[in-house]
Design an enzyme around this catalytic site. Structure first.
Site, short mmCIF file in Angstrom:
data_model
loop_
_atom_site.label_atom_id
_atom_site.label_comp_id
_atom_site.label_asym_id
_atom_site.label_seq_id
_atom_site.Cartn_x
_atom_site.Cartn_y
_atom_site.Cartn_z
N THR A 22 2.25 38.98 -16.91
CA THR A 22 3.29 38.56 -17.85
C THR A 22 3.88 37.41 -17.20
OG1 THR A 22 3.39 40.76 -18.75
CG2 THR A 22 4.93 39.33 -19.36
N TYR A 28 7.49 44.04 -31.12
CA TYR A 28 6.44 43.55 -31.84
C TYR A 28 7.27 43.23 -33.07
CZ TYR A 28 1.71 44.12 -34.35
OH TYR A 28 0.52 43.66 -34.70
N HIS A 88 4.17 37.89 -37.27
CA HIS A 88 3.00 38.08 -36.22
C HIS A 88 2.55 39.34 -36.61
CE1 HIS A 88 0.89 38.48 -32.87
NE2 HIS A 88 1.41 39.58 -32.21
N ASP A 147 3.39 36.76 -22.56
CA ASP A 147 2.59 37.92 -22.58
C ASP A 147 1.19 37.85 -22.80
OD1 ASP A 147 1.85 40.57 -22.68
OD2 ASP A 147 2.28 40.96 -24.78
N TYR A 168 -7.28 49.77 -27.82
CA TYR A 168 -5.78 50.17 -28.25
C TYR A 168 -5.55 51.39 -28.99
CZ TYR A 168 -6.07 48.48 -32.97
OH TYR A 168 -5.85 48.21 -34.60
N GLU A 181 -3.76 33.74 -34.05
CA GLU A 181 -3.56 33.54 -35.16
C GLU A 181 -3.71 32.05 -35.51
OE1 GLU A 181 0.86 35.55 -36.14
OE2 GLU A 181 0.42 35.61 -33.84
N GLU A 214 0.98 34.90 -25.83
CA GLU A 214 1.85 35.45 -26.81
C GLU A 214 3.24 34.84 -26.36
OE1 GLU A 214 1.64 39.62 -27.33
OE2 GLU A 214 -0.03 39.48 -28.52
N ASP A 234 7.73 45.75 -24.27
CA ASP A 234 7.20 44.56 -25.16
C ASP A 234 7.44 45.01 -26.52
OD1 ASP A 234 6.35 41.99 -25.77
OD2 ASP A 234 4.24 42.47 -25.85
N ARG A 249 -7.85 39.58 -26.05
CA ARG A 249 -8.08 40.21 -27.32
C ARG A 249 -9.21 41.12 -27.43
NH1 ARG A 249 -2.88 39.81 -28.65
NH2 ARG A 249 -2.18 37.92 -28.89
N GLN A 263 -8.56 44.42 -25.52
CA GLN A 263 -7.53 45.05 -26.29
C GLN A 263 -8.04 45.73 -27.66
OE1 GLN A 263 -4.37 42.22 -27.82
NE2 GLN A 263 -3.14 43.80 -28.84
N GLU A 316 6.84 34.54 -26.40
CA GLU A 316 7.84 35.53 -26.43
C GLU A 316 9.17 35.08 -25.91
OE1 GLU A 316 6.76 39.59 -26.28
OE2 GLU A 316 4.81 39.23 -26.52
N LYS A 327 -3.63 43.94 -21.57
CA LYS A 327 -2.20 43.24 -21.34
C LYS A 327 -1.60 43.38 -20.14
CE LYS A 327 -0.82 42.77 -25.82
NZ LYS A 327 -0.31 41.66 -26.59
MN MN Z 1 3.34 40.74 -26.70
#
Ligand code: MN
Length: 407
Positions: A249, A121, A126, A225, A236, A356, A191, A119, A229, A232, A193, A245
């Site tokens: 998926t 970024y 973002h 994805d 992370y 977001e 997410e 994955d 949060r 994470q 994507e 994560k």
């Molecule tokens: Mn992602």
């Protein structure tokens, strides 16, 4: 635009110009098919009558063997299927086979078996938004971001096909004013994507040059994805995403061939600073895909659209991502999945994640059943959609990428 003898409704995601590949089951086990209008064409049956090249690979239970054959085989097969489905051809009817099924009457499965999932970024909007929220006192974009397509290795075993329920993951989180606790995530996010699926791949130690990316990228899918949060945020640092994560998926069930997307490929964004030589490409590697996110509570029949955005502004392109991923000589195998990273635009209604859209849970989203959301609740269904559409060109759609949250 050529018409097909199979009915294709106006506005369908799947006209003759698309022909995405998937894996379905009509009661005879997993078979490879292509979507056309509201139908799926059973390539096992068509290959059985000797009407297709590369029949053995097309009679497998997933696309990996076909992906391994490479670009000229993909082109030849696509050409033959196009001929068979074009208006005027009667070869399929003449063979008297039962090769067309309504898609609503078959079960769809994961079209390819990813050995690896990466994955990226690659949306500057973002990455900037997340930087602002996760590191409020620092420069939002880290110093490496404009020099390389930042990514991490995800978990291939939990890549699931659209329609698979998503179990709310448990994990370890850290409340602001106390010691770490365990339990179900309270910040389950999406997410939005788009991912690419790889073809033959490379030998160990031999990087794929950005200019050769077209030989190794078979097609594209929508990707959700899913992200926890709170898990994470605590886990992370310093090695990146892990259990926040890896629980699921989701990918859309139809792999849209890159060949079908060529009319919608556009120049990538201007990159400043100029990337290092191994990341420089010739040709247009942006793709003008319209994207939207739908969200429905358990009591809603149709989802509310909570975000609309476009893929064409992504900073790092697929060719650059593949070149970067293999620059150290690592191996790419047929059927690997490379996701773009969350696709966000620059306006609030164009963000590709709830973190977001609600700015870290500060602002809630009003749903049409009268309820509010910051993060996902049990029973919520998320539907991603994507399509390419320009005046005078056939619409090339991706279908849907759907998941419902269960406790
Ligand atoms: Mn992602």
């Amino acid at each position: 635009m050529t018409a097909s003898w199979v009915e294709v409704a106006a506005g369908s995601d799947f006209p003759l110009d698309n022909l995405p590949y998937g894996v379905f089951d009509s009661g005879k086990g997993h078979r490879i098919g292509v979507a056309i209008g509201d139908h799926v064409l059973d390539l096992y049956e068509v290959a059985d009558r000797g009407l297709l090249p590369h029949g053995a690979a097309l009679q497998d239970v997933d696309l990996n063997g076909f992906l391994a054959l490479g670009r000229s085989a993909w082109h030849e097969t696509r050409g033959r299927i196009t001929e068979l489905l074009a208006e005027g051809s009667t070869k399929i009817q003449d063979a008297g086979m039962d090769a067309l099924h309504f898609r609503s009457e078959v079960e769809l499965h994961l079209p390819f078996s990813p050995g690896d999932y990466v994955d990226f970024y690659s949306s500057v909007e973002h990455a900037t938004n997340l930087g602002r929220m996760f590191r409020p006192d620092a420069e939002p974009l880290l110093p490496n971001w404009r020099h390389l397509p930042v990514g991490y290795h995800g978990r291939a075993s939990t890549v699931v096909v659209s329609g698979t329920d998503i179990r709310r993951p448990h994990g370890q989180t850290k409340p602001t004013d106390g010691p770490p606790v365990e339990g179900p995530t309270k910040a389950l996010d999406i997410e939005l994507e788009v991912g690419f699926v790889t073809g033959p791949g490379n030998a160990l130690g031999v990087p794929i040059h950005a200019d050769d990316a077209g030989d190794h990228i078979f097609g594209m899918v929508l990707v959700n994805d899913w992200s926890a949060r709170d898990i994470q945020r605590w886990e992370y640092v310093p090695l990146g995403p892990f259990l926040g994560k890896s629980f699921a998926t989701t990918v859309s069930p139809w792999v849209v061939p890159l060949e079908a997307l060529v009319p919608y490929m556009v120049p990538g964004p201007t990159q400043d600073p100029k990337p290092l030589p191994y990341l420089r490409t010739e040709g247009d590697w942006g793709v003008d895909i319209q994207l939207e996110v739908g969200l429905a509570s358990a009591s809603m029949d149709t989802p509310d659209v909570i975000s609309r955005t476009s893929f064409d502004g992504m900073y790092w392109t697929m060719a650059q991502q593949l070149a970067h991923a293999t620059f150290n000589g690592t191996r790419i195998r047929p059927g690997d999945l490379y996701a773009s990273g969350t696709v966000s635009g620059s306006e609030p209604g164009t963000y590709g994640s709830l973190i977001e859209l609600t700015w870290g849970g500060r602002d809630s989203i009003d749903l049409s059943d009268g309820s509010q959301r910051t993060y996902l609740e049990d029973g919520d269904t998320v539907t991603l959609r994507g399509w390419c559409q320009h005046e005078g060109l056939p619409r090339i759609g991706f279908g849907e990428c759907v998941g419902t949250i269960v406790p």
